[in-house]
Design a protein around this motif. Sequence first.
Motif, PDB file in Angstrom:
ATOM      1  N   GLU A   7      22.258  84.149  57.249  1.00 23.24           N
ATOM      2  CA  GLU A   7      22.192  85.340  56.389  1.00 23.24           C
ATOM      3  C   GLU A   7      23.453  86.187  56.529  1.00 23.24           C
ATOM      4  O   GLU A   7      23.979  86.713  55.542  1.00 23.24           O
ATOM      5  N   VAL A   8      23.943  86.287  57.757  1.00 24.35           N
ATOM      6  CA  VAL A   8      25.173  87.057  57.983  1.00 24.35           C
ATOM      7  C   VAL A   8      26.326  86.462  57.173  1.00 24.35           C
ATOM      8  O   VAL A   8      27.078  87.181  56.500  1.00 24.35           O
ATOM      9  N   LEU A   9      26.448  85.142  57.212  1.00 29.43           N
ATOM     10  CA  LEU A   9      27.535  84.467  56.491  1.00 29.43           C
ATOM     11  C   LEU A   9      27.374  84.684  54.982  1.00 29.43           C
ATOM     12  O   LEU A   9      28.349  84.942  54.273  1.00 29.43           O
ATOM     13  N   ASP A  10      26.141  84.605  54.507  1.00 29.03           N
ATOM     14  CA  ASP A  10      25.892  84.807  53.075  1.00 29.03           C
ATOM     15  C   ASP A  10      26.254  86.236  52.653  1.00 29.03           C
ATOM     16  O   ASP A  10      26.839  86.449  51.588  1.00 29.03           O
ATOM     17  N   LEU A  11      25.941  87.209  53.497  1.00 31.76           N
ATOM     18  CA  LEU A  11      26.290  88.604  53.187  1.00 31.76           C
ATOM     19  C   LEU A  11      27.811  88.761  53.078  1.00 31.76           C
ATOM     20  O   LEU A  11      28.312  89.490  52.218  1.00 31.76           O
ATOM     21  N   LEU A  12      28.537  88.065  53.939  1.00 31.35           N
ATOM     22  CA  LEU A  12      30.008  88.140  53.892  1.00 31.35           C
ATOM     23  C   LEU A  12      30.533  87.609  52.558  1.00 31.35           C
ATOM     24  O   LEU A  12      31.403  88.217  51.935  1.00 31.35           O
TER      25      LEU A  12
ATOM     26  N   GLU B 186      33.823  99.767  59.415  1.00 33.07           N
ATOM     27  CA  GLU B 186      33.973  99.734  57.950  1.00 33.07           C
ATOM     28  C   GLU B 186      33.308  98.483  57.357  1.00 33.07           C
ATOM     29  O   GLU B 186      32.557  98.571  56.390  1.00 33.07           O
ATOM     30  N   ILE B 187      33.577  97.336  57.959  1.00 27.45           N
ATOM     31  CA  ILE B 187      32.972  96.085  57.462  1.00 27.45           C
ATOM     32  C   ILE B 187      31.459  96.129  57.656  1.00 27.45           C
ATOM     33  O   ILE B 187      30.698  95.764  56.762  1.00 27.45           O
ATOM     34  N   ILE B 188      31.011  96.601  58.813  1.00 24.42           N
ATOM     35  CA  ILE B 188      29.571  96.659  59.087  1.00 24.42           C
ATOM     36  C   ILE B 188      28.875  97.571  58.076  1.00 24.42           C
ATOM     37  O   ILE B 188      27.786  97.260  57.578  1.00 24.42           O
TER      38      ILE B 188
END
Length: 349
Positions: free
Chosen positions: A81-86, A225-227
Amino acid sequence: MKSILDLVRENIKSLKPYSSARDEYKDVAINDMIFLDANENPFENGVNRYPDPQQITVKKALANIKNVNEKNILLGNGSDEVLDLLFRAFCEPNKDNIITLPPTYGMYSVLASLNAIEDRKVLLSTDFQPQIPQILAAVDDNSKILFVCSPNNPSGNSFSEEAIETLLKKFQGLVVIDEAYIDFSKQESWLKKLNEYPNLVITQTLSKAYGMAGIRLGICYASEEIIRILNNIKPPYNINELTQQKALERLQDRVGVAQEIEAILSERNQLAIALKDISFVEKIYESDANFILIKVDDATKRYNELIAKGIVIRNRTTQPLCENTLRLTVGTKEENEKLMKVLSLISKS
Ligand SMILES: *Cc1c(COP(=O)(O)O)cnc(C)c1O
């Protein structure tokens, strides 16, 4: 590098995130407040309330263990999910591209397809290290993310720190270092460089060393910022209550986790030695993770022979640079002994 805002998709910049009533009042939270805002069933059973959308207690525990600020952490339903959000935050469909370094973890490519993003594949060298000049030659203005998996799956080795540092300095987009296997590695995590490189994103997971693949908890570490950007687009309740509870319990058992890692590494090293005696094993690759890649005479034949004996491993023969390779996960002592017994039997038939 470019500023993070230059990398973000236009629609994400202007997005107004979903906000629950409880988000808005969390600063004035009083213990005996009455919650009649979310249409939950009021009868207590442990999971009748929506979970904490910011997973504060889990993040505090992680921040403490990893020595980072909780504002630099985002949690996902698995690393996937983290990768997909990126992808969804930074990659414009049918326009942007990512760089991957095969042979590597298959999800980067799957997520690229899913998000209509071109995957520019730059092969690793034959000793499974990133080829810097070739990577930089593949990059253009629309290259948003470079995926660096270290220790790498399926080769098992870590990339040279020097190569990774060069990529962090020269790549204009985000460098995502996938550290799914970092707790098995001799190398240190790149977390120590989080404040030094604004384009550095690190993913980790509770699925491997922490022994919690079943609860689905992936972790993203990056600049505030990214978070913040990823937080704005994540599903509000992406980490369920049971996962948060189980994760917290496990994170607090640091001795237990460390003992298991030690046992797995010791088993891995014994397995690597024992494999030398199997006649059809032609090469045992150096591993910095909880699995071993081996080259054999005929991977598909050996794979099928193991299946017939009730042992499932991973046949990697179709992956680039991996012809006739098999990937073996390190199991319990008993499982590894069984594996070696069967391999020995097969090699003599
Ligand atoms: C296993 C693995 C993961 C873990 O994914 P989860 O979704 O967190 O279970 C991530 N990256 C790599 C390279 C892996 O091998």
